[in-house]
Design a protein around this motif. Structure first.
Motif, PDB file in Angstrom:
ATOM      1  N   ALA A 148      -9.242 -40.740 -28.096  1.00 31.67           N
ATOM      2  CA  ALA A 148      -9.536 -39.663 -28.282  1.00 31.67           C
ATOM      3  C   ALA A 148     -10.300 -39.130 -29.626  1.00 31.67           C
ATOM      4  O   ALA A 148     -11.203 -38.257 -29.408  1.00 31.67           O
ATOM      5  N   HIS A 149     -10.331 -40.204 -30.376  1.00 28.84           N
ATOM      6  CA  HIS A 149     -10.826 -39.494 -31.939  1.00 28.84           C
ATOM      7  C   HIS A 149     -11.813 -40.584 -32.486  1.00 28.84           C
ATOM      8  O   HIS A 149     -12.583 -40.387 -33.138  1.00 28.84           O
ATOM      9  N   VAL A 150     -11.679 -41.899 -32.038  1.00 27.21           N
ATOM     10  CA  VAL A 150     -12.599 -42.954 -32.624  1.00 27.21           C
ATOM     11  C   VAL A 150     -13.721 -43.527 -31.843  1.00 27.21           C
ATOM     12  O   VAL A 150     -13.506 -43.808 -30.704  1.00 27.21           O
ATOM     13  N   ALA A 151     -15.123 -43.223 -32.223  1.00 28.02           N
ATOM     14  CA  ALA A 151     -15.994 -43.507 -31.553  1.00 28.02           C
ATOM     15  C   ALA A 151     -16.660 -44.963 -32.033  1.00 28.02           C
ATOM     16  O   ALA A 151     -16.353 -45.539 -32.825  1.00 28.02           O
ATOM     17  N   THR A 152     -17.177 -45.865 -30.832  1.00 31.32           N
ATOM     18  CA  THR A 152     -17.945 -46.871 -30.966  1.00 31.32           C
ATOM     19  C   THR A 152     -19.243 -46.619 -31.318  1.00 31.32           C
ATOM     20  O   THR A 152     -19.760 -45.169 -31.307  1.00 31.32           O
ATOM     21  N   ALA A 153     -20.273 -47.543 -31.796  1.00 37.14           N
ATOM     22  CA  ALA A 153     -21.581 -47.489 -32.021  1.00 37.14           C
ATOM     23  C   ALA A 153     -22.350 -46.614 -30.779  1.00 37.14           C
ATOM     24  O   ALA A 153     -23.004 -46.016 -31.022  1.00 37.14           O
ATOM     25  N   GLU A 154     -21.885 -46.940 -29.677  1.00 35.78           N
ATOM     26  CA  GLU A 154     -22.599 -46.302 -28.225  1.00 35.78           C
ATOM     27  C   GLU A 154     -21.986 -45.168 -27.575  1.00 35.78           C
ATOM     28  O   GLU A 154     -22.542 -44.677 -26.749  1.00 35.78           O
ATOM     29  N   THR A 155     -20.936 -44.592 -28.269  1.00 35.31           N
ATOM     30  CA  THR A 155     -20.181 -43.334 -27.627  1.00 35.31           C
ATOM     31  C   THR A 155     -20.849 -42.387 -27.426  1.00 35.31           C
ATOM     32  O   THR A 155     -21.252 -41.752 -26.391  1.00 35.31           O
ATOM     33  N   LEU A 156     -21.702 -41.671 -28.431  1.00 35.15           N
ATOM     34  CA  LEU A 156     -22.501 -40.576 -28.491  1.00 35.15           C
ATOM     35  C   LEU A 156     -23.545 -40.672 -27.355  1.00 35.15           C
ATOM     36  O   LEU A 156     -23.842 -39.942 -26.524  1.00 35.15           O
ATOM     37  N   HIS A 157     -24.328 -41.778 -27.511  1.00 36.27           N
ATOM     38  CA  HIS A 157     -25.659 -42.073 -26.729  1.00 36.27           C
ATOM     39  C   HIS A 157     -24.904 -42.139 -25.180  1.00 36.27           C
ATOM     40  O   HIS A 157     -25.668 -41.569 -24.419  1.00 36.27           O
ATOM     41  N   ALA A 158     -23.877 -42.815 -24.975  1.00 32.12           N
ATOM     42  CA  ALA A 158     -23.432 -42.747 -23.747  1.00 32.12           C
ATOM     43  C   ALA A 158     -22.960 -41.472 -23.019  1.00 32.12           C
ATOM     44  O   ALA A 158     -23.344 -41.331 -21.568  1.00 32.12           O
ATOM     45  N   TRP A 159     -22.342 -40.815 -23.960  1.00 31.01           N
ATOM     46  CA  TRP A 159     -21.960 -39.467 -23.342  1.00 31.01           C
ATOM     47  C   TRP A 159     -23.180 -38.625 -23.225  1.00 31.01           C
ATOM     48  O   TRP A 159     -23.109 -37.921 -22.087  1.00 31.01           O
ATOM     49  N   VAL A 160     -24.166 -38.612 -23.998  1.00 30.60           N
ATOM     50  CA  VAL A 160     -25.398 -37.720 -23.845  1.00 30.60           C
ATOM     51  C   VAL A 160     -26.072 -38.142 -22.699  1.00 30.60           C
ATOM     52  O   VAL A 160     -26.598 -37.391 -21.925  1.00 30.60           O
ATOM     53  N   HIS A 161     -26.112 -39.576 -22.274  1.00 28.00           N
ATOM     54  CA  HIS A 161     -26.817 -39.929 -21.200  1.00 28.00           C
ATOM     55  C   HIS A 161     -26.140 -39.711 -19.898  1.00 28.00           C
ATOM     56  O   HIS A 161     -26.742 -39.117 -18.754  1.00 28.00           O
ATOM     57  N   ALA A 162     -24.927 -39.659 -19.792  1.00 28.45           N
ATOM     58  CA  ALA A 162     -24.146 -38.813 -18.557  1.00 28.45           C
ATOM     59  C   ALA A 162     -24.451 -37.444 -18.377  1.00 28.45           C
ATOM     60  O   ALA A 162     -24.706 -37.091 -17.388  1.00 28.45           O
TER      61      ALA A 162
END
Length: 258
Positions: A148-162
């Motif tokens: 719930a708290h720790v992001a990988t390098a691609e987390t934000l890009h993947a969520w924005v893409h979705a």
């Protein structure tokens, strides 16, 4: 949605919006707080809109928005089955009509479509992605809290893409992220989004911002706007009246009226 209710001894009931919204959530793992309510208060919606809350947890942000804006069609998306079950129960307990589905936000279009989230079908997405930098943040041994708290390098890009995939043209995405990651937010939104409005959030007026709330429009072309900062505390460390009104559900943030 797969039902997987947590042990009753591991659940608390907490009041939000000045007692107008009551949510059951687990004692351990990710717990909803100010970030979720600020996100809801920054999200613009109107009756009839189809709204999707990514990473909904127990439903705090999406349900707070639905409490403020009756008549939206709300879907709560959560990867953890226990939290998803609590989100469904919380919607029912607060007499809010909402669908809760278990789905990984980073899944492909086919998984989204199977859950009823088709491309170009949603008016509003709000999201509070995992945003702690794994390189600088020691993750919790509790796997649920870590996810719930720790992001990988691609987390934000993947969520924005979705979000971009399911939003209609002209639909709005509102998100909250750590302030020192604003460059990552702008990069992630540079493809397919425009008309950004950015609201910095400071814990203390003399210190750098700790969060940013960002609203972006799919296909928007207006220049980016930087709004006046939100200060969480007075010098006395007592929350400011503006914030008290937002947390009590008596006011919204400027992003919600943009």
């Amino acid at each position: 949605m797969t039902e997987l209710a947590p042990n009753v001894d591991d659940v608390t009931e907490d009041a939000f919006l000045g007692g107008q919204l009551h949510l059951r959530q687990k004692r351990s793992g990710h717990r909803s707080g100010h970030d979720a309510i600020l996100l809801a208060a920054a999200t613009a919606a109107k009756a009839g809109d189809r709204v999707v809350d990514f990473g909904a947890g127990v439903g705090a942000a999406g349900l707070a928005l639905a409490h403020r804006v009756p008549g939206i069609s709300l879907t709560l998306v959560e990867i953890d089955p226990e939290l998803g079950s609590l989100a469904r129960a919380n919607a029912a307990a607060n007499a809010i009509d909402a669908e809760a589905i278990v789905l990984d936000v980073t899944a492909g279009a086919e998984s989204f479509a199977a859950s009823g989230l088709l491309p170009d079908s949603v008016d509003v997405v709000l999201m509070n992605p995992p945003f702690n930098d794994a390189g600088r943040h020691r993750g919790s041994p509790d796997q649920t809290r870590h996810v719930a708290h720790v992001a990988t390098a691609e987390t934000l890009h993947a969520w924005v893409h979705a979000a971009r995939r399911i939003l209609k043209s002209g639909g709005a995405l509102t998100l909250i992220w750590r302030a020192d990651g604003i460059a990552d937010v702008l990069t992630a939104l540079s493809r397919g989004f425009g008309s950004l409005s950015v609201l910095p959030v400071h814990g203390d007026a003399e210190k750098p911002a700790i969060r940013v709330l960002v609203r972006a429009i799919k296909g928007g072309r207006a220049p980016t706007r930087m709004l006046a900062s939100l200060m969480l505390n007075e010098e006395s460390r007592v929350p400011k009246k503006e914030l008290r009104d937002v947390l009590a559900g008596r006011a919204v943030l400027p992003l919600a009226t943009a």
